[in-house]
Design a protein around this motif. Structure first.
Motif, PDB file in Angstrom:
ATOM      1  N   ALA A   1       0.843  -1.122  -0.181  1.00 14.57           N
ATOM      2  CA  ALA A   1       0.038   0.020  -0.139  1.00 14.57           C
ATOM      3  C   ALA A   1       0.769   1.190   0.051  1.00 14.57           C
ATOM      4  CB  ALA A   1      -0.754  -0.015   1.385  1.00 14.57           C
ATOM      5  N   PRO A   2       0.204   2.455  -0.489  1.00 14.05           N
ATOM      6  CA  PRO A   2       0.962   3.406  -0.361  1.00 14.05           C
ATOM      7  C   PRO A   2       1.125   3.861   0.856  1.00 14.05           C
ATOM      8  CG  PRO A   2      -0.679   3.599  -2.218  1.00 14.05           C
ATOM      9  CD  PRO A   2      -0.918   2.198  -1.611  1.00 14.05           C
ATOM     10  N   ALA A   3       2.163   5.004   1.178  1.00 14.20           N
ATOM     11  CA  ALA A   3       2.463   5.317   2.733  1.00 14.20           C
ATOM     12  C   ALA A   3       1.553   6.334   3.016  1.00 14.20           C
ATOM     13  CB  ALA A   3       3.705   5.919   2.689  1.00 14.20           C
ATOM     14  N   ASP A   4       0.715   7.106   1.955  1.00 13.99           N
ATOM     15  CA  ASP A   4      -0.192   7.888   2.480  1.00 13.99           C
ATOM     16  C   ASP A   4      -1.526   7.368   2.667  1.00 13.99           C
ATOM     17  OD1 ASP A   4      -0.828   7.561  -0.383  1.00 13.99           O
ATOM     18  OD2 ASP A   4      -0.731   9.856  -0.883  1.00 13.99           O
ATOM     19  N   LEU A   5      -1.640   6.039   2.449  1.00 18.20           N
ATOM     20  CA  LEU A   5      -3.108   5.482   2.523  1.00 18.20           C
ATOM     21  C   LEU A   5      -3.431   5.548   4.211  1.00 18.20           C
ATOM     22  CD1 LEU A   5      -5.074   3.206   1.086  1.00 18.20           C
ATOM     23  CD2 LEU A   5      -4.048   1.786   2.702  1.00 18.20           C
ATOM     24  N   PRO A   6      -4.535   6.292   4.121  1.00 18.34           N
ATOM     25  CA  PRO A   6      -5.324   6.345   5.892  1.00 18.34           C
ATOM     26  C   PRO A   6      -5.157   4.896   6.670  1.00 18.34           C
ATOM     27  CG  PRO A   6      -6.585   7.341   4.093  1.00 18.34           C
ATOM     28  CD  PRO A   6      -5.636   6.572   3.495  1.00 18.34           C
ATOM     29  N   VAL A   7      -4.747   5.006   7.549  1.00 18.19           N
ATOM     30  CA  VAL A   7      -4.753   3.789   8.406  1.00 18.19           C
ATOM     31  C   VAL A   7      -6.168   3.293   8.606  1.00 18.19           C
ATOM     32  CG1 VAL A   7      -4.508   2.964  10.983  1.00 18.19           C
ATOM     33  CG2 VAL A   7      -2.671   4.356   9.883  1.00 18.19           C
ATOM     34  N   GLU A   8      -6.975   4.297   8.771  1.00 12.03           N
ATOM     35  CA  GLU A   8      -8.555   3.885   8.730  1.00 12.03           C
ATOM     36  C   GLU A   8      -9.156   3.094   7.637  1.00 12.03           C
ATOM     37  OE1 GLU A   8      -9.697   4.091  11.745  1.00 12.03           O
ATOM     38  OE2 GLU A   8     -11.547   3.270  11.031  1.00 12.03           O
TER      39      GLU A   8
ATOM     40  N   ARG B   1       5.135  -1.387   1.651  1.00 10.45           N
ATOM     41  CA  ARG B   1       4.765  -0.180   0.870  1.00 10.45           C
ATOM     42  C   ARG B   1       5.073  -0.411  -0.699  1.00 10.45           C
ATOM     43  NH1 ARG B   1       7.770   5.351   2.017  1.00 10.45           N
ATOM     44  NH2 ARG B   1       7.264   6.609   0.318  1.00 10.45           N
ATOM     45  N   SER B   2       3.942   0.264  -1.238  1.00  8.42           N
ATOM     46  CA  SER B   2       3.929  -0.035  -2.682  1.00  8.42           C
ATOM     47  C   SER B   2       3.303   1.592  -3.315  1.00  8.42           C
ATOM     48  CB  SER B   2       3.211  -1.205  -3.071  1.00  8.42           C
ATOM     49  OG  SER B   2       2.732  -0.962  -4.442  1.00  8.42           O
ATOM     50  N   GLU B   3       3.563   1.816  -4.436  1.00 11.90           N
ATOM     51  CA  GLU B   3       2.961   2.963  -5.141  1.00 11.90           C
ATOM     52  C   GLU B   3       1.552   2.586  -5.330  1.00 11.90           C
ATOM     53  OE1 GLU B   3       4.439   5.849  -4.832  1.00 11.90           O
ATOM     54  OE2 GLU B   3       5.744   4.606  -3.709  1.00 11.90           O
ATOM     55  N   VAL B   4       1.292   1.404  -5.871  1.00  9.30           N
ATOM     56  CA  VAL B   4      -0.044   0.900  -6.223  1.00  9.30           C
ATOM     57  C   VAL B   4      -0.518   0.007  -5.048  1.00  9.30           C
ATOM     58  CG1 VAL B   4      -1.328  -0.490  -7.882  1.00  9.30           C
ATOM     59  CG2 VAL B   4       0.511   0.909  -8.690  1.00  9.30           C
TER      60      VAL B   4
END
Lengths: 321, 321
Positions: B103-110, B137-140
């Motif tokens: 997942a991208p690092a800026d994905l909301p934890v929620e 971590r992944s861009e997609v």
């Protein structure tokens, strides 16, 4: 089954999903425990001893590997190795893997097949079969592996270490980190370190040996020695002191460290990707073959892991976010 | 274990790998068959009957789901459902799943936690546990699931269909495709179709019933009815003729088809994502509860699948490259 052939410059888009699956399936030979192999909704495997050991890992291009640094077969071998190693670290033996490949449509088919050949070759080292998986399109190349295995003795968890025990290590440590440092600076030698990064050689037989010898706790070092020793210490409610004297620093690591102005022990304490086993044993027992003593288990304290009795201030290992 | 709390706007980068894993692990309850659960190098599961059924799937954002069309919990439920359905299609029952999240690092934890809650809720429908996984971590955003299960009778493969048998279907078919068509045009109703796409309801009990009733071949319809029936036909060396008369077209599918100028039978023949079961039975046997007759098995011919005796010229289903 007839051989599946593609033109040398074919991409996954040319091969199509089912063409790619047919070619992959040809590469993967099935063991006798595989009752139903790839090609159905699910595989069916014979299981001994009434239990199965299972672990899953993801590898993302640009983060866990770079195609310009590591060839396709090596990426495949590494993907299999790091998963098989997780079963080894429980004291078990891997028997079956599934392989998920999310890949750009312009990925050369030959890359995917070489990847699969490297993956299959690593699995063959322990007699494991690739029994299924999934392929799909993605802008980023992501490899998803699940490994299944069995144990002939009770599995060894991370949480069993006891105060007074010996901490021991089996397998190369720091070599892959040295190789990665070399590659990151645009070099290709010392070749032995670069190869150690490209093709880890986890001690696949050592996990079962350690379990049979009564190991109280075990982990494979994938993120870093201090980091992963810390996982054992925290899970067991103890501390671990690592003695740097224990390590004989291999000559190529000295050479790289001198060239980069680094301390070679940093590669050993902070490096990942070699997948040696760290295990804890009673001081009364002889260590199994291949293990060397690298530290001791103490009471829980301020730090989960110390190095030569003091807090370690170097890089402790890889973080994923 | 204490509750893991994050600020409402926290991202995966804020939570960190181990914070995220701790929060996920809290969500996943472990069944009695889980001897060693998440948190070690591998999980250890008790297995009955000497075998395990295993399948793996990948889902890629933008390709298999869109976060603006489907909420996090629904994406989680779908990810679990399509995997559990693969075990169902062998005549088995899912017991354990592993979950990989790139997942991208800026994905909301929620989002990640809601996803996990949806995933766990779907697993709970069949009493399965989420026993491990990986986050990276992944861009997609890529979701990698492996499911393990067992069978109480011999597994039902795709290759056992015989000439003269009846082809039967259990579960909704075409609803999800109708919902997807609605979403793709920016609408949100008919709600029942949109919900069918967001939350498939595979007939989890029907696989075992079909196996017990002597099904000769079985598959779950994930890519499309004609496409997946074709897999059974090819694997079995037969042909399958689907009779469109067999389908009662639900009113909302009529409504959508009228609005879009489409033929509703196209959704049923070409649509995926509902995960009903297609199975073949001897004409002498009564169909198990929930199955309806939709076609017959014939000699292998020019086409693997025909519709009302003729070649089908519509979309046959999803292709991945």
């Amino acid at each position: 089954m007839p051989a599946v052939d593609f033109p040398p410059d074919a991409t996954l888009a040319d091969a199509g999903e089912f063409g790619l699956i047919a070619a992959l399936t040809e590469i993967f030979e099935q063991g006798e425990h595989v009752l139903i192999g790839p090609g159905d909704d699910a595989a069916v495997l014979r299981v001994k001893n009434g239990h199965v050991v299972v672990s899953s890992d993801l590898m993302v291009e640009g983060r866990h590997f770079r195609r310009d640094w590591v060839g396709a077969a090596d990426v495949g071998a590494r993907a299999a190795a790091q998963n098989i190693s997780d079963i080894n670290a429980m004291g078990g033996t891997a028997t079956s893997l599934t392989l998920g490949l999310a890949a750009p449509a312009d990925l050369p088919v030959e890359w995917a097949l070489d990847f699969a050949r490297g993956f299959a070759a690593e699995c063959a080292k322990v007699g494991a079969s690739v029994v299924g998986g999934d392929v799909t399109r993605s802008e980023v190349l992501v490899i998803a592996v699940t490994v299944l295995g069995g144990c002939t003795v009770a599995p060894v968890v991370r949480s069993g270490a006891e105060v007074g025990e010996i901490v021991a290590l089996c397998g190369r440590q720091g070599w892959a980190a040295g190789g990665l440092a070399v590659l990151a600076r645009g070099f290709r030698s010392p070749r032995v370190l670069v190869e150690a990064y490209r093709r880890p050689e986890p001690p696949y037989a050592a996990g079962r040996l350690a379990a049979e010898a009564g190991a109280s706790a075990m982990i494979d070092i994938s993120d870093g020695l201090v980091a992963d020793a810390g996982h054992v210490a925290v899970a067991s409610g103890v501390s671990i002191d690592i003695s740097t004297e224990a390590f004989e620093i291999p000559e190529p690591l000295h050479a790289v460290s001198a060239a980069l102005g680094a301390d070679p022990i940093g590669f050993i304490l902070g490096g990942g990707d070699d997948h040696p086993l760290l295990a804890c044993f009673s001081p009364d027992d002889a260590l199994p073959e291949g293990f060397i003593r690298i530290g001791t288990v103490g009471e829980a304290g301020e730090h989960a892991v110390t190095v030569d009795g003091a807090e370690y201030e170097g890089s402790t290992g890889w973080t994923h976010f």
